[in-house]
Write a protein that holds these residues in place. Sequence first.
Motif, short mmCIF file in Angstrom:
data_model
loop_
_atom_site.label_atom_id
_atom_site.label_comp_id
_atom_site.label_asym_id
_atom_site.label_seq_id
_atom_site.Cartn_x
_atom_site.Cartn_y
_atom_site.Cartn_z
N SER A 21 -74.54 -36.56 -11.26
CA SER A 21 -75.99 -36.73 -11.34
C SER A 21 -76.33 -38.15 -11.80
N GLN B 235 -66.04 -33.72 -8.11
CA GLN B 235 -67.13 -33.21 -8.96
C GLN B 235 -68.48 -33.75 -8.49
N GLN B 236 -69.53 -33.00 -8.79
CA GLN B 236 -70.89 -33.45 -8.56
C GLN B 236 -71.24 -34.50 -9.61
N TRP C 133 -65.59 -40.71 -3.26
CA TRP C 133 -66.24 -39.87 -4.28
C TRP C 133 -65.24 -38.86 -4.84
#
Length: 116
Positions: free
Chosen positions: A87, A84-85, A81
């Motif tokens: 969504s 950053q987040q 991953w």
Amino acid sequence: MKPKALALLFVPLLSASAFAAGGYTGPGNTPQVTTVAAALEAPDDTPVVLTGQIVKRLKGDKYEFKDATGTIQVEIDDDDWPPQQISESATVKLTGEVERDLTGREIDVDIVELVQ
């Protein structure tokens, strides 16, 4: 041997390795898949680069990914991953390969990139 002569011997080697980085493109090469629909038909270990959304977590490191052509299960290890987040509405680019087994196909993801 003089240092200048040694340097001249290595220049062709460095140039050849730069061209080899792209990989083989001749007969027998498996082309890269860029859509979910193509990934669902592709053989095991086919390289993929998909752009779309990770719409939900299924369980553990398994997620559902969708693009304009359909949906497919993807496996993303924790260390793959980005920082950053991400969504469910964010557009991402996934790089990996098709994993085919008795139950179907999924994408084993090596790189997750957030598309800006």
